[in-house]
Write a protein that holds these residues in place. Structure first.
Motif, PDB file in Angstrom:
ATOM      1  N   GLU A 143       0.839  -1.193   0.000  1.00 27.43           N
ATOM      2  CA  GLU A 143       0.000   0.000   0.000  1.00 27.43           C
ATOM      3  C   GLU A 143       0.875   1.244   0.000  1.00 27.43           C
ATOM      4  O   GLU A 143       2.084   1.177   0.247  1.00 27.43           O
ATOM      5  CB  GLU A 143      -0.909   0.010   1.230  1.00 27.43           C
ATOM      6  N   SER A 152      -5.569   2.629   1.434  1.00 26.02           N
ATOM      7  CA  SER A 152      -4.275   2.270   0.853  1.00 26.02           C
ATOM      8  C   SER A 152      -3.777   3.313  -0.142  1.00 26.02           C
ATOM      9  O   SER A 152      -2.798   3.083  -0.847  1.00 26.02           O
ATOM     10  CB  SER A 152      -4.339   0.893   0.160  1.00 26.02           C
ATOM     11  N   TYR A 202       2.398   4.570   1.451  1.00 26.28           N
ATOM     12  CA  TYR A 202       2.656   5.143   2.773  1.00 26.28           C
ATOM     13  C   TYR A 202       3.634   6.306   2.640  1.00 26.28           C
ATOM     14  O   TYR A 202       4.455   6.351   1.726  1.00 26.28           O
ATOM     15  CB  TYR A 202       3.177   4.096   3.756  1.00 26.28           C
ATOM     16  N   THR A 211      -0.145   5.794   6.858  1.00 26.29           N
ATOM     17  CA  THR A 211      -0.946   4.989   5.936  1.00 26.29           C
ATOM     18  C   THR A 211      -2.401   5.442   6.015  1.00 26.29           C
ATOM     19  O   THR A 211      -2.762   6.281   6.836  1.00 26.29           O
ATOM     20  CB  THR A 211      -0.852   3.497   6.273  1.00 26.29           C
TER      21      THR A 211
END
Length: 230
Positions: A62, A162, A64, A158
């Motif tokens: 995802e 996502s 970040y 995060t």
């Protein structure tokens, strides 16, 4: 007239009452001690958004964000003889849908008074240095002077979706939590209360998170250089 058990109960009750009264007086002294925390600088210095597994336990890749920052803060007035330790943390906040606010902690630290250094969870070498710096002191307000430059974050940012790249109107905020030996826990306040002043500053200017950093950009640039050399 009174048996031994009754006398013990009366004595214990008397000392318990005295202990509570003394504790109440100690806690009350915090209310007459001025507090004036302030922040001179809090700003991001390097921002990256990458895609991968932000934690070793993450089940999927995802987006970040990694935010390095600089911070100048004077929290020395929060250290009194009743202060056990100060919990300081920096958050990144940005608006969400329906006037909600997203908030994520990117860095934190526990700063103890010399009288509570034994509570620090640090190695023996660092503990010796800490005790040596505070030798002969029960209060060390200078520990509340924070000067961080290009500080690496402890935690990545995060989002449940996502997706976090190109997020707008992000700000960094400084927070603190005073933990006394006796009394109530207190957090940074949004208004003045008696001799306790609200945190001056503590909020960065708005900024935006960059677009997703591609791992292929470096390879593409190297390929272009080789083609140009040929």
């Amino acid at each position: 007239m009174y048996n031994s058990l009754t006398r013990i109960q009366n004595t214990f009750g008397f000392f318990t009452t005295v202990a509570f009264v003394v504790a109440g007086l100690i806690a009350a002294t915090d209310l007459i001690t001025p507090r004036a925390p302030s922040t001179g600088l809090i700003a991001p210095t390097n921002i990256q958004v990458v895609k991968g597994r932000p934690h070793y336990y993450s089940s999927k890749k995802e987006e970040y964000a990694i935010i390095k920052f600089s911070l100048d803060a004077d929290l020395s007035s929060l250290f009194t003889w009743n202060t056990k330790q100060l919990f300081v943390y920096v958050t990144a906040e940005w608006p969400g849908p329906a006037n909600d606010t997203n908030e994520a902690v990117i860095w934190d630290s526990i700063i103890t008074n010399p009288s509570a250094d034994h509570l620090q969870n640090i190695g023996p070498v660092a503990m010796k240095k800490l005790k040596r710096s505070a030798e002969g002191k029960s209060i060390d307000p200078s520990r509340g002077l924070l000067k961080l430059r290009n500080q690496k974050p402890k935690y990545q940012i995060t989002h449940p979706s996502s997706k976090i790249a190109e997020t707008k109107d992000v700000v960094l905020k400084l927070h603190y939590n005073v933990q006394p030996w006796v009394g109530l826990l207190t957090w940074n306040q949004d208004r003045d209360i008696g001799l306790w002043k609200k945190l001056a500053g503590g909020v960065s200017e708005n900024f935006s998170l960059p677009s997703l950093k591609s791992k292929n950009k470096g390879k593409d640039s190297q390929t272009k250089k080789k083609v140009q050399q040929k």
